[in-house]
Design a protein around this motif. Structure first.
Motif, PDB file in Angstrom:
ATOM      1  N   TYR A 156       0.878  -1.174   0.000  1.00 59.65           N
ATOM      2  CA  TYR A 156       0.000   0.000   0.000  1.00 59.65           C
ATOM      3  C   TYR A 156       0.912   1.220   0.000  1.00 59.65           C
ATOM      4  N   ASN A 212     -17.075   4.133   0.987  1.00 59.84           N
ATOM      5  CA  ASN A 212     -16.185   3.915  -0.140  1.00 59.84           C
ATOM      6  C   ASN A 212     -16.512   2.584  -0.820  1.00 59.84           C
ATOM      7  N   SER A 213     -17.014   2.627  -2.054  1.00 59.91           N
ATOM      8  CA  SER A 213     -17.509   1.431  -2.732  1.00 59.91           C
ATOM      9  C   SER A 213     -16.388   0.534  -3.233  1.00 59.91           C
ATOM     10  N   THR A 214     -15.177   1.053  -3.358  1.00 58.25           N
ATOM     11  CA  THR A 214     -14.047   0.214  -3.753  1.00 58.25           C
ATOM     12  C   THR A 214     -13.541  -0.607  -2.579  1.00 58.25           C
ATOM     13  N   PHE A 215     -13.529   0.015  -1.422  1.00 59.20           N
ATOM     14  CA  PHE A 215     -13.041  -0.648  -0.212  1.00 59.20           C
ATOM     15  C   PHE A 215     -14.103  -1.573   0.375  1.00 59.20           C
ATOM     16  N   SER A 217     -17.121  -3.749  -0.400  1.00 58.37           N
ATOM     17  CA  SER A 217     -17.760  -4.379  -1.554  1.00 58.37           C
ATOM     18  C   SER A 217     -18.008  -5.856  -1.264  1.00 58.37           C
ATOM     19  N   ASN A 220     -14.846  -7.880  -1.480  1.00 58.30           N
ATOM     20  CA  ASN A 220     -14.033  -7.857  -0.261  1.00 58.30           C
ATOM     21  C   ASN A 220     -14.754  -8.472   0.929  1.00 58.30           C
ATOM     22  N   GLN A 223     -19.358  -6.103   3.346  1.00 62.94           N
ATOM     23  CA  GLN A 223     -20.665  -5.473   3.397  1.00 62.94           C
ATOM     24  C   GLN A 223     -21.656  -6.473   3.980  1.00 62.94           C
ATOM     25  N   THR A 397      -3.923   6.273   3.728  1.00 62.11           N
ATOM     26  CA  THR A 397      -4.538   5.408   2.734  1.00 62.11           C
ATOM     27  C   THR A 397      -5.346   4.310   3.416  1.00 62.11           C
ATOM     28  N   PRO A 401      -9.113  -4.415   3.645  1.00 64.29           N
ATOM     29  CA  PRO A 401     -10.574  -4.401   3.772  1.00 64.29           C
ATOM     30  C   PRO A 401     -11.111  -5.501   4.677  1.00 64.29           C
TER      31      PRO A 401
END
Length: 412
Positions: A156, A212-215, A217, A220, A223, A397, A401
């Motif tokens: 990262y 944050n929809s990328t993190f 999901s 991952n 949710q 950053t 996730p």
């Protein structure tokens, strides 16, 4: 002039006449010790104690007395005096004037759900991870070769950036600051830096359209919905005991790259102010009524259990969430694993040697004739300006996730 104004004027007149009797110190207390408020401060005290100030006050007293007694000449003179700026300011001191306190700010709370990092400079830094090699060992038969297992790395990265602002005021403004309001300017800049940290952290995992929809999901698996934890799990449940149960279940079902379980020691429940009561009621309840299998349950299919979540969950109320997230900021809630144990969900980094906000005041580029230092409050040589500045360096950053779970709370 109304009767009430006349009565008030006669009362004030009795206090002002004390000046003529020579007991000026007592008169000051008499004037400012009643309905008005005496605002202390070095500049104010110097002005009150000045001879010119007292002479002006005595002169005004005489004119006011003549006006009350019907002296037309005194009335005209009094009206003329009241139109002058110095007498207007003089009466302004008798009126109740107070500087309201600044809004209260919360202490920085992001360290409870994000790791604190340190960087050497402004170049991009990397945080490496090493996965694999921790799976259950394979059985090795007699004279058989050992199986080779692989490990993989990832990284990262982020870079810190500089943030800051300045406030400039004139020397005249500082002199006129009888409320000492401007002495709080450095504190206000420090509070601005604190707010910058908190908003920066909130914007890492939340945006205007929601979490944050990328993190967060389905890929991952962080949710809350049936596709992640199985049939019967609601999608994006509201914050309830059952909703938090599904969040813990979602977090507990995460696996590492070897397919092994990830142990989570404790979690932080991050909520907006709208969910503060619900979150604290859940965590601080003494008992929970639950079905045998942990579901809602009714009738005899219930258990009365001690609230075990009190020892596993801590609550953080983040007022920036509804500001950053304008879509569902008042209903979305987040669960983060302890950032100091294992792999954190996010990191905020600070420049080594400059890890806290730095406050500055500009040194005046002047000196007195005959020598002697000039205080910053005297202003610079060209413009008599006094300048305060704040500087902070921060970056960060999102990281793993698997250490976070979200529900936008909408039920859809």
């Amino acid at each position: 002039m109304t009767t009430s104004m006349l009565d008030a004027g006669l009362g004030t007149l009795g206090q002002l006449e004390t000046f003529q009797a020579g007991t000026e110190g007592a008169a000051t207390n008499a004037i400012f010790g009643g309905d008005g408020t005496l605002l202390t401060g070095n500049r104010r005290q110097r002005r009150q104690e000045s001879a010119q100030y007292k002479r002006n006050l005595i002169q005004l007293t005489r004119l006011y007395r003549g006006t009350i007694e019907g002296d037309r000449r005194a009335t005209v003179a009094f009206q003329e005096a009241m139109s002058r700026a110095d007498f207007t300011n003089l009466f302004g001191d008798i009126i109740d004037r107070q500087l309201l306190a600044a809004y209260q700010t919360r202490p920085v709370q992001w360290p409870s759900y994000a790791k604190r990092g340190r960087v050497r400079d402004f170049r991009t830094v990397k945080r490496f991870t090493l996965d694999g090699g921790e799976g259950v060992l394979n059985q090795v038969k007699e004279l058989a070769p050992y199986k080779v297992r692989s490990v993989s790395d990832a990284a990262y990265e982020y870079a810190v950036a500089k943030y800051g602002d300045q406030i400039a005021v004139s020397w005249e403004t500082m002199v006129n600051d009888d409320l000492d309001a401007l002495t709080e300017l450095p504190t206000r800049l420090g509070n601005a830096a604190r707010r910058t940290e908190e908003k920066f952290a909130a914007q890492l995992f939340s945006g205007s359209g929601g979490p944050n929809s990328t993190f967060f999901s389905n890929a991952n698996r962080n949710q809350i919905n049936a596709s992640v934890t199985g049939a019967g799990t609601p999608t994006n449940p509201a914050l309830t005991v059952q909703g938090l149960q599904y969040a813990m279940q979602t977090l507990g079902q995460q696996k590492d790259t070897d397919g092994g379980p990830i142990y989570v020691e404790g979690v932080t429940l991050v909520v907006p102010p709208a969910l503060e009561v619900a979150a604290n009621n859940i965590v601080n309840a003494t008992e929970i009524l639950a079905a045998t299998g942990g579901g809602p349950g009714t009738g005899n299919d219930q258990l009365r259990v001690a609230n075990w979540m009190r020892n596993r969950v801590s609550v953080v109320v983040n007022p920036w969430l509804p500001i950053v997230n304008t879509t569902n900021g008042n209903s979305a809630w987040y669960v983060f694993a302890n950032p100091n144990v294992g792999r954190p969900a996010m990191e905020l980094g600070f420049l080594i040697g400059h890890e806290t906000p730095e406050l500055w005041v500009k040194s005046p580029n002047a000196m007195r004739v005959g020598g002697g230092p000039v205080a910053p409050e005297e202003g610079d040589f060209e413009h008599d300006a006094i300048q305060y500045r704040v500087r902070m360096v921060v970056g960060g950053t999102l990281m793993d996730p698997k250490s976070a779970v979200v529900s936008n709370g909408t039920g859809a």
